[in-house]
Design a protein around this motif. Structure first.
Motif, mmCIF file in Angstrom:
data_model
loop_
_atom_site.group_PDB
_atom_site.id
_atom_site.type_symbol
_atom_site.label_atom_id
_atom_site.label_comp_id
_atom_site.label_asym_id
_atom_site.label_seq_id
_atom_site.Cartn_x
_atom_site.Cartn_y
_atom_site.Cartn_z
ATOM 1 N N TRP A 1 2.257 5.769 -10.285
ATOM 2 C CA TRP A 1 2.774 5.869 -8.923
ATOM 3 C C TRP A 1 3.808 4.783 -8.683
ATOM 4 N N THR A 2 4.858 5.116 -7.947
ATOM 5 C CA THR A 2 5.892 4.138 -7.623
ATOM 6 C C THR A 2 6.272 4.255 -6.162
ATOM 7 N N VAL A 3 6.439 3.102 -5.525
ATOM 8 C CA VAL A 3 6.934 3.085 -4.153
ATOM 9 C C VAL A 3 7.838 1.869 -4.004
ATOM 10 N N PRO A 4 9.034 2.058 -3.412
ATOM 11 C CA PRO A 4 9.861 0.887 -3.134
ATOM 12 C C PRO A 4 9.204 0.074 -2.029
ATOM 13 N N LEU A 5 9.028 -1.209 -2.285
ATOM 14 C CA LEU A 5 8.262 -2.030 -1.341
ATOM 15 C C LEU A 5 9.011 -3.319 -1.022
ATOM 16 N N THR A 6 9.120 -3.603 0.257
ATOM 17 C CA THR A 6 9.686 -4.869 0.709
ATOM 18 C C THR A 6 8.606 -5.624 1.458
ATOM 19 N N LEU A 7 8.232 -6.780 0.954
ATOM 20 C CA LEU A 7 7.285 -7.629 1.669
ATOM 21 C C LEU A 7 8.108 -8.679 2.409
ATOM 22 N N PRO A 8 7.956 -8.744 3.739
ATOM 23 C CA PRO A 8 8.964 -9.411 4.558
ATOM 24 C C PRO A 8 8.932 -10.927 4.554
ATOM 25 N N SER A 9 7.815 -11.524 4.173
ATOM 26 C CA SER A 9 7.672 -12.969 4.386
ATOM 27 C C SER A 9 6.714 -13.551 3.362
ATOM 28 N N PRO A 10 6.775 -14.868 3.161
ATOM 29 C CA PRO A 10 5.794 -15.474 2.248
ATOM 30 C C PRO A 10 4.369 -15.232 2.729
ATOM 31 N N GLY A 11 3.466 -15.121 1.782
ATOM 32 C CA GLY A 11 2.062 -14.931 2.138
ATOM 33 C C GLY A 11 1.359 -14.058 1.124
ATOM 34 N N VAL A 12 0.156 -13.673 1.465
ATOM 35 C CA VAL A 12 -0.633 -12.784 0.627
ATOM 36 C C VAL A 12 -0.810 -11.473 1.373
ATOM 37 N N PHE A 13 -0.559 -10.396 0.684
ATOM 38 C CA PHE A 13 -0.612 -9.062 1.287
ATOM 39 C C PHE A 13 -1.654 -8.216 0.561
ATOM 40 N N ARG A 14 -2.367 -7.381 1.318
ATOM 41 C CA ARG A 14 -3.310 -6.445 0.724
ATOM 42 C C ARG A 14 -2.616 -5.095 0.590
ATOM 43 N N LEU A 15 -2.649 -4.531 -0.603
ATOM 44 C CA LEU A 15 -2.026 -3.233 -0.873
ATOM 45 C C LEU A 15 -3.133 -2.218 -1.108
ATOM 46 N N TYR A 16 -3.277 -1.277 -0.186
ATOM 47 C CA TYR A 16 -4.344 -0.280 -0.263
ATOM 48 C C TYR A 16 -3.792 1.041 -0.806
ATOM 49 N N SER A 17 -4.466 1.588 -1.810
ATOM 50 C CA SER A 17 -4.168 2.940 -2.286
ATOM 51 C C SER A 17 -5.293 3.843 -1.820
ATOM 52 N N ASP A 18 -4.939 4.803 -0.980
ATOM 53 C CA ASP A 18 -5.921 5.621 -0.269
ATOM 54 C C ASP A 18 -5.719 7.074 -0.693
ATOM 55 N N PHE A 19 -6.727 7.677 -1.323
ATOM 56 C CA PHE A 19 -6.505 8.989 -1.934
ATOM 57 C C PHE A 19 -7.832 9.719 -2.093
ATOM 58 N N VAL A 20 -7.710 10.994 -2.458
ATOM 59 C CA VAL A 20 -8.878 11.809 -2.799
ATOM 60 C C VAL A 20 -8.631 12.369 -4.195
ATOM 61 N N THR A 21 -9.622 12.205 -5.078
ATOM 62 C CA THR A 21 -9.521 12.787 -6.413
ATOM 63 C C THR A 21 -10.847 13.480 -6.748
ATOM 64 N N PHE A 22 -11.058 13.778 -8.017
ATOM 65 C CA PHE A 22 -12.261 14.501 -8.432
ATOM 66 C C PHE A 22 -13.103 13.617 -9.344
ATOM 67 N N ASP A 23 -14.420 13.656 -9.144
ATOM 68 C CA ASP A 23 -15.288 12.959 -10.087
ATOM 69 C C ASP A 23 -15.517 13.867 -11.298
ATOM 70 N N PRO A 24 -16.190 13.382 -12.339
ATOM 71 C CA PRO A 24 -16.326 14.193 -13.564
ATOM 72 C C PRO A 24 -17.041 15.520 -13.353
ATOM 73 N N THR A 25 -17.781 15.664 -12.250
ATOM 74 C CA THR A 25 -18.449 16.945 -11.993
ATOM 75 C C THR A 25 -17.588 17.875 -11.149
ATOM 76 N N GLY A 26 -16.384 17.412 -10.793
ATOM 77 C CA GLY A 26 -15.488 18.263 -10.013
ATOM 78 C C GLY A 26 -15.618 18.084 -8.509
ATOM 79 N N GLN A 27 -16.487 17.172 -8.090
ATOM 80 C CA GLN A 27 -16.626 16.896 -6.662
ATOM 81 C C GLN A 27 -15.448 16.049 -6.181
ATOM 82 N N GLN A 28 -14.996 16.329 -4.976
ATOM 83 C CA GLN A 28 -13.925 15.505 -4.403
ATOM 84 C C GLN A 28 -14.479 14.141 -4.002
#
Ligand SMILES: [Cu+2]
Length: 283
Positions: free
Chosen positions: A125-152
């Motif tokens: 996955w790629t996203v152009p990202l600009t972090l505006p200021s010094p500091g520590v930022f949390r980057l959350y990836s929020d998604f739905v996928t499938f487990d090995p049994t096919g459950q979402q």
């Protein structure tokens, strides 16, 4: 600390049940089965997983590329999600019109961004990202996928990114019932309670007049991201499918007393706006 982590899990769990109920039946009362994992919800609704406070959950692991940024300079941020088999995941579930939702919050709960990365065939996955200021930022990836049994499986995996320099944290604004954004006023009704699901209604006004012509943004009349002060535990809540008396209505339960920042995104006349609230959950 352990108690807080357990609480973050509970928060995601309760919300998942609630959004499942409201989306499937339209009924107000949350009555979904405790084990339901709706594709609709976010927040790590899998037992043993935590929402937005970990690189891995449910056998899936976020593997980020470079996480050091220069302030104010756009830079591609890349990441992969590895599955239980250790291979990059390439199968994701379309969720609110996107396969991946990406949210950025600075550690002081400022500098919110909500972006949508693009995936290469190999799962990068790629996203152009600009972090505006010094500091520590949390980057959350929020998604739905499938487990090995096919459950979402809905997951929120997260990593910190750093911007070198003099970090000047901004104090969290005091709790308030109204927020102003782009000339619009947004009111917040309802108060989250610890471990009890409560309605939260958001209404938009312009010059004192209710704005009734809200538009769907990513398939819903509003998106609510809730982040807890202290551990940046994360929730992404979707509202009831229809407006309720002109308001965008969510159901939320808090895992603990304390302060949270709420980021409410909505669309009107083709423009996306974001109102932010500090919410204090009473003990
Ligand atoms: Cu999104």
């Amino acid at each position: 600390m352990a108690a807080g982590l357990v609480a973050a899990l509970l928060l995601g769990f309760v919300i998942a049940r609630t959004t499942d109920s409201s989306s499937s039946s339209g009924a107000a009362a949350p009555t979904a089965a405790p084990n339901a994992i709706p594709s609709h919800s976010h927040g790590g609704a899998v037992a043993g997983d935590l929402a937005g406070v970990s690189l891995s959950a449910g056998g899936f692991t976020l593997v980020p590329g470079a996480t050091t940024f220069a302030a104010g300079v756009a830079q591609p941020y890349t990441f992969r999600i590895l599955g239980p088999d250790g291979k990059p995941v390439t199968r994701f579930v379309l969720n609110h019109e996107k396969l991946m939702h990406f949210v950025v919050v600075r550690r002081d709960l400022g500098a919110f961004q909500h972006l949508h990365p693009a995936m290469a065939p190999d799962g990068t996955w790629t996203v152009p990202l600009t972090l505006p200021s010094p500091g520590v930022f949390r980057l959350y990836s929020d998604f739905v996928t499938f487990d090995p049994t096919g459950q979402q499986v809905p997951l929120t995996l997260a990593v910190d990114a750093t911007v070198p320099g003099d970090y000047v944290p901004v104090p969290l604004p005091p709790a308030a019932r109204t927020a102003t954004v782009d000339g619009l006023t947004v009111s917040l009704e309802g108060t989250p309670r610890v471990n009890a699901t409560q309605p939260l209604s958001l209404r938009v006004f312009e010059n004192g007049t209710p704005v009734t012509a809200l538009e769907r943004y990513l398939g819903a009349y509003g998106h609510l991201v809730v982040v807890r002060e202290g551990d940046l535990g994360f929730l992404h809540v979707h509202p009831e499918d229809q407006l309720v008396g002109g308001a965008v209505k969510f159901w939320v339960a808090a895992p603990s007393a304390g302060r949270y920042r709420m980021y409410f995104e909505f669309q009107r006349t083709g423009v996306i706006h974001r109102a932010e609230f500090t919410v204090e959950v009473p003990a």
